[in-house]
Every structure is written in C-alpha cells, then in structure tokens.
Design a protein around this motif. Structure first.
Motif, PDB file in Angstrom:
ATOM      1  N   PRO A 245       0.807  -1.228   0.000  1.00  0.00           N
ATOM      2  CA  PRO A 245       0.000   0.000   0.000  1.00  0.00           C
ATOM      3  C   PRO A 245       0.838   1.275   0.000  1.00  0.00           C
ATOM      4  CG  PRO A 245      -0.030  -1.021   2.172  1.00  0.00           C
ATOM      5  CD  PRO A 245       0.653  -1.994   1.259  1.00  0.00           C
ATOM      6  N   LYS A 246       2.114   1.152   0.348  1.00  0.00           N
ATOM      7  CA  LYS A 246       2.969   2.350   0.350  1.00  0.00           C
ATOM      8  C   LYS A 246       3.326   2.782  -1.071  1.00  0.00           C
ATOM      9  CE  LYS A 246       6.121   0.507   3.052  1.00  0.00           C
ATOM     10  NZ  LYS A 246       5.423  -0.745   3.469  1.00  0.00           N
ATOM     11  N   MET A 247       3.208   1.885  -2.034  1.00  0.00           N
ATOM     12  CA  MET A 247       3.546   2.210  -3.426  1.00  0.00           C
ATOM     13  C   MET A 247       2.362   2.915  -4.105  1.00  0.00           C
ATOM     14  SD  MET A 247       6.595   1.318  -3.564  1.00  0.00           S
ATOM     15  CE  MET A 247       7.835   0.139  -3.046  1.00  0.00           C
ATOM     16  N   SER A 248       1.324   2.187  -4.445  1.00  0.00           N
ATOM     17  CA  SER A 248       0.100   2.758  -5.041  1.00  0.00           C
ATOM     18  C   SER A 248       0.433   3.822  -6.084  1.00  0.00           C
ATOM     19  CB  SER A 248      -0.800   3.350  -3.947  1.00  0.00           C
ATOM     20  OG  SER A 248      -1.181   2.360  -3.020  1.00  0.00           O
ATOM     21  N   TYR A 249       1.174   3.411  -7.108  1.00  0.00           N
ATOM     22  CA  TYR A 249       1.685   4.378  -8.083  1.00  0.00           C
ATOM     23  C   TYR A 249       0.576   5.156  -8.779  1.00  0.00           C
ATOM     24  CZ  TYR A 249       6.072   1.853  -7.488  1.00  0.00           C
ATOM     25  OH  TYR A 249       7.186   1.272  -6.965  1.00  0.00           O
ATOM     26  N   THR A 250      -0.508   4.475  -9.127  1.00  0.00           N
ATOM     27  CA  THR A 250      -1.592   5.180  -9.817  1.00  0.00           C
ATOM     28  C   THR A 250      -2.206   6.246  -8.922  1.00  0.00           C
ATOM     29  OG1 THR A 250      -2.074   3.177 -11.098  1.00  0.00           O
ATOM     30  CG2 THR A 250      -3.765   4.880 -11.043  1.00  0.00           C
ATOM     31  N   ALA A 251      -2.450   5.899  -7.669  1.00  0.00           N
ATOM     32  CA  ALA A 251      -3.061   6.853  -6.739  1.00  0.00           C
ATOM     33  C   ALA A 251      -2.131   8.024  -6.428  1.00  0.00           C
ATOM     34  CB  ALA A 251      -3.452   6.139  -5.447  1.00  0.00           C
ATOM     35  N   ASN A 252      -0.820   7.790  -6.481  1.00  0.00           N
ATOM     36  CA  ASN A 252       0.143   8.834  -6.135  1.00  0.00           C
ATOM     37  C   ASN A 252       0.607   9.674  -7.324  1.00  0.00           C
ATOM     38  OD1 ASN A 252       0.595   8.646  -3.245  1.00  0.00           O
ATOM     39  ND2 ASN A 252       1.352   6.580  -3.650  1.00  0.00           N
ATOM     40  N   ARG A 253      -0.023   9.487  -8.452  1.00  0.00           N
ATOM     41  CA  ARG A 253       0.336  10.300  -9.618  1.00  0.00           C
ATOM     42  C   ARG A 253       0.056  11.780  -9.354  1.00  0.00           C
ATOM     43  NH1 ARG A 253      -3.126   9.778 -13.359  1.00  0.00           N
ATOM     44  NH2 ARG A 253      -1.846  10.330 -15.155  1.00  0.00           N
ATOM     45  N   ARG A 254       0.838  12.652 -10.039  1.00  0.00           N
ATOM     46  CA  ARG A 254       0.607  14.096 -10.004  1.00  0.00           C
ATOM     47  C   ARG A 254       0.276  14.553 -11.416  1.00  0.00           C
ATOM     48  NH1 ARG A 254       2.795  17.512  -6.387  1.00  0.00           N
ATOM     49  NH2 ARG A 254       1.578  18.989  -7.611  1.00  0.00           N
ATOM     50  N   ALA A 255      -0.928  14.225 -11.864  1.00  0.00           N
ATOM     51  CA  ALA A 255      -1.329  14.511 -13.237  1.00  0.00           C
ATOM     52  C   ALA A 255      -1.246  16.000 -13.561  1.00  0.00           C
ATOM     53  CB  ALA A 255      -2.741  13.989 -13.489  1.00  0.00           C
ATOM     54  N   ASP A 256      -1.372  16.846 -12.531  1.00  0.00           N
ATOM     55  CA  ASP A 256      -1.308  18.288 -12.762  1.00  0.00           C
ATOM     56  C   ASP A 256       0.076  18.747 -13.215  1.00  0.00           C
ATOM     57  OD1 ASP A 256      -0.748  17.413 -10.035  1.00  0.00           O
ATOM     58  OD2 ASP A 256      -0.329  19.520  -9.608  1.00  0.00           O
ATOM     59  N   LEU A 257       1.089  17.898 -13.045  1.00  0.00           N
ATOM     60  CA  LEU A 257       2.458  18.258 -13.429  1.00  0.00           C
ATOM     61  C   LEU A 257       2.893  17.641 -14.756  1.00  0.00           C
ATOM     62  CD1 LEU A 257       4.258  17.795  -9.991  1.00  0.00           C
ATOM     63  CD2 LEU A 257       3.273  19.887 -10.954  1.00  0.00           C
ATOM     64  N   TYR A 258       2.020  16.883 -15.400  1.00  0.00           N
ATOM     65  CA  TYR A 258       2.445  16.070 -16.532  1.00  0.00           C
ATOM     66  C   TYR A 258       2.059  16.633 -17.895  1.00  0.00           C
ATOM     67  CZ  TYR A 258       2.801  12.554 -12.784  1.00  0.00           C
ATOM     68  OH  TYR A 258       3.093  11.875 -11.630  1.00  0.00           O
ATOM     69  N   SER A 259       1.716  17.889 -17.984  1.00  0.00           N
ATOM     70  CA  SER A 259       1.234  18.431 -19.255  1.00  0.00           C
ATOM     71  C   SER A 259       2.269  18.312 -20.375  1.00  0.00           C
ATOM     72  CB  SER A 259       0.815  19.904 -19.079  1.00  0.00           C
ATOM     73  OG  SER A 259       1.931  20.688 -18.670  1.00  0.00           O
ATOM     74  N   LYS A 260       3.550  18.346 -20.033  1.00  0.00           N
ATOM     75  CA  LYS A 260       4.598  18.228 -21.050  1.00  0.00           C
ATOM     76  C   LYS A 260       4.515  16.917 -21.825  1.00  0.00           C
ATOM     77  CE  LYS A 260       7.169  21.994 -20.774  1.00  0.00           C
ATOM     78  NZ  LYS A 260       7.377  22.880 -21.942  1.00  0.00           N
ATOM     79  N   LEU A 261       3.919  15.898 -21.206  1.00  0.00           N
ATOM     80  CA  LEU A 261       3.871  14.579 -21.833  1.00  0.00           C
ATOM     81  C   LEU A 261       3.013  14.580 -23.105  1.00  0.00           C
ATOM     82  CD1 LEU A 261       3.469  12.274 -18.713  1.00  0.00           C
ATOM     83  CD2 LEU A 261       5.511  12.601 -20.119  1.00  0.00           C
TER      84      LEU A 261
END
Length: 265
Positions: A245-261
């Motif tokens: 539960p400490k990983m949870s990569y999807t839940a811990n995403r910061r989509a607000d920072l990824y516009s460059k993608l």
C-alpha cells in the motif's frame, strides 16, 4: 487470490503459409486445453509470419476472414480464450498489425491495432488510433503489440482505463531482447499490473527473433520465462494479488504536473 491459467505459445510461424500456421495454432490449443488454460497467447502476426509487407494484398484479412474464422472455430472447439495477431485489412487501402481477443465461444471480443509502428512497418501499415481494454469474465484485458511496450504511456493508459492485465503479442528480434525484457517487467511494476508477453522464434531474412516470452505478476516477479525454448507452457497468473500500500503508483500520480507529456516537440 483470484488467478487464471495462461498459456504462452512461443513458436516459429512459416512466412506466408496460413495453413501451416493454423496447424500450429490447433496443436497449441490442444495442449493448452490439456493444461486447463483459460487464455492462450500467440506472437505478433502469427497467422501469416512477420515480413508480409509486400504480400498484404494476398494475406491480409478482416476478423471474419478465412484464417480468423478457423481460429475462432478452434477457440470454440477447445473452450479457450485466445489472443491472435494477424495483418488486418482495414478501410480502403489501409492495413493494420492487429491483435484479436477471441472468447471460448469463438466470438471476437475486440481487435487492437498496433499504435506504435517499428522501422519498416511504417512503409506498409497504418498505425492504430485507440488503446483497447476489453472486458471479459477473466478480467479486463488491455492489449499491446511489440514496440508498444517501449512507450510507458500506453501501459499507464490501459491501467487508468481499468485493465486487470496486459497482453502483449511480440515479434521482437535480436539485438533488442534486453529492451523488451526490461520494459515488460518495468511496465508491470510501475503500473502494478500483470503482464503476458508472447514472442516468437525463427528467422525471416535478416531477422532473427529472440523469444524470451514471459508471464510477469503485478510486482514484477517472473512467473514463467521461456527464454529460447520452443513450445507451449502454462502458468497460474494472479490478477488481484496483495500489493504494497505504500507504493500505489496510480493513486500517487501528479497529473497536474504532466502536461509536457502531451506537448508536441
């Protein structure tokens, strides 16, 4: 813990010979049925062989074409789901490298068209324009094809669409075996999702296909690795295993920072 039985058919198709390849498919399904597999996965463009660019007018077909119809009958006969790749005749003069998911009743549940074309594939094929997650009683299955595995955005998109597992059909060749070994495990780990990657063996012209098909769990552990062995192997693959539960990569995403993608460079 829920699990399904997965069979990988790491085989060498004969270029341009659908009847020969259909016999390989039939033989593999017989063995997979004996193994009580739920799902069997074949390599990229297995129905025809890989180097079909100059012969697409003769070899490409739709999901209802004669070769695919035979595969669908085999799925019904053996009561098994199958991921089978074929050169698809699309609209007009468009051709696609496609992977069909067929259920145990012989029905095509969905067809994914390869979105990232490799090298000379661009001369003959049109890239697909949609990522595909197909809902089945086995779970929600995300589809990818070969070069797609080298782009992390695809697997992440499939995960965000609710995929429970990702099936990758491959025609990877030397000297790129390390890339796909690492990338497929990374896609599993970073998305906490099991991956099935089925590659082929054999030689076509200058291409020497490198095998190393695998079934990988959601933590990146290799459950089945075929290396250079030709044939079919079956393994139990969990699809709802306990995760850290400490990983949870999807839940811990910061989509607000990824516009460059999504910007074009």
């Amino acid at each position: 813990m829920k699990a399904i039985k997965v069979s990988i058919a790491q085989l060498s198709p004969k270029l341009g010979d659908k009847q020969h390849n259909l016999q390989l498919i039939s033989d593999a399904m017989i063995k997979a049925e004996k193994d009580q597999a739920d799902l069997i996965v074949f390599p990229e463009l297995f129905l025809t062989g890989y180097s079909v660019g100059e012969s697409l007018g003769q070899l490409a077909e739709t999901e209802d074409g004669p070769g695919m119809t035979e595969v669908r009958k085999l799925c019904l006969e053996h009561g098994i789901y199958a991921a089978i790749s074929f050169p698809e005749q699309g609209e007009g003069k468009h051709y696609y490298i496609s992977s069909a998911l067929i259920d145990n009743n012989g029905d095509v549940l969905g067809v994914y068209r390869k979105s990232h074309l490799f090298d000379e594939e661009k001369k003959y094929f049109t890239p697909g324009a949609e990522f595909k997650v197909i809902e089945t009683p086995l779970g929600k299955i995300g589809m990818m094809i070969c070069f797609d595995v080298e782009f992390p955005e695809i697997a992440r998109s499939l995960k965000l669409q609710g995929a429970d597992m990702i099936v990758i059909v491959n025609a990877n060749m030397h000297p790129y075996e390390l890339q796909h070994h690492i990338f497929s495990r990374a896609r599993a780990m970073e998305n906490e999702i099991p991956i099935i990657i089925c590659n082929r063996l054999g030689i076509e012209g200058d291409l020497d296909f490198c095998g190393d098909s695998m079934v990988i769990d959601a933590t990146g552990e290799i459950l089945l690795q075929m290396k250079q062995a030709e044939g079919l192997k079956t393994v139990d693959m969990p699809i709802d295993q306990q995760l850290d539960p400490k990983m949870s990569y999807t839940a811990n995403r910061r989509a607000d920072l990824y516009s460059k993608l999504v910007e074009r460079f």
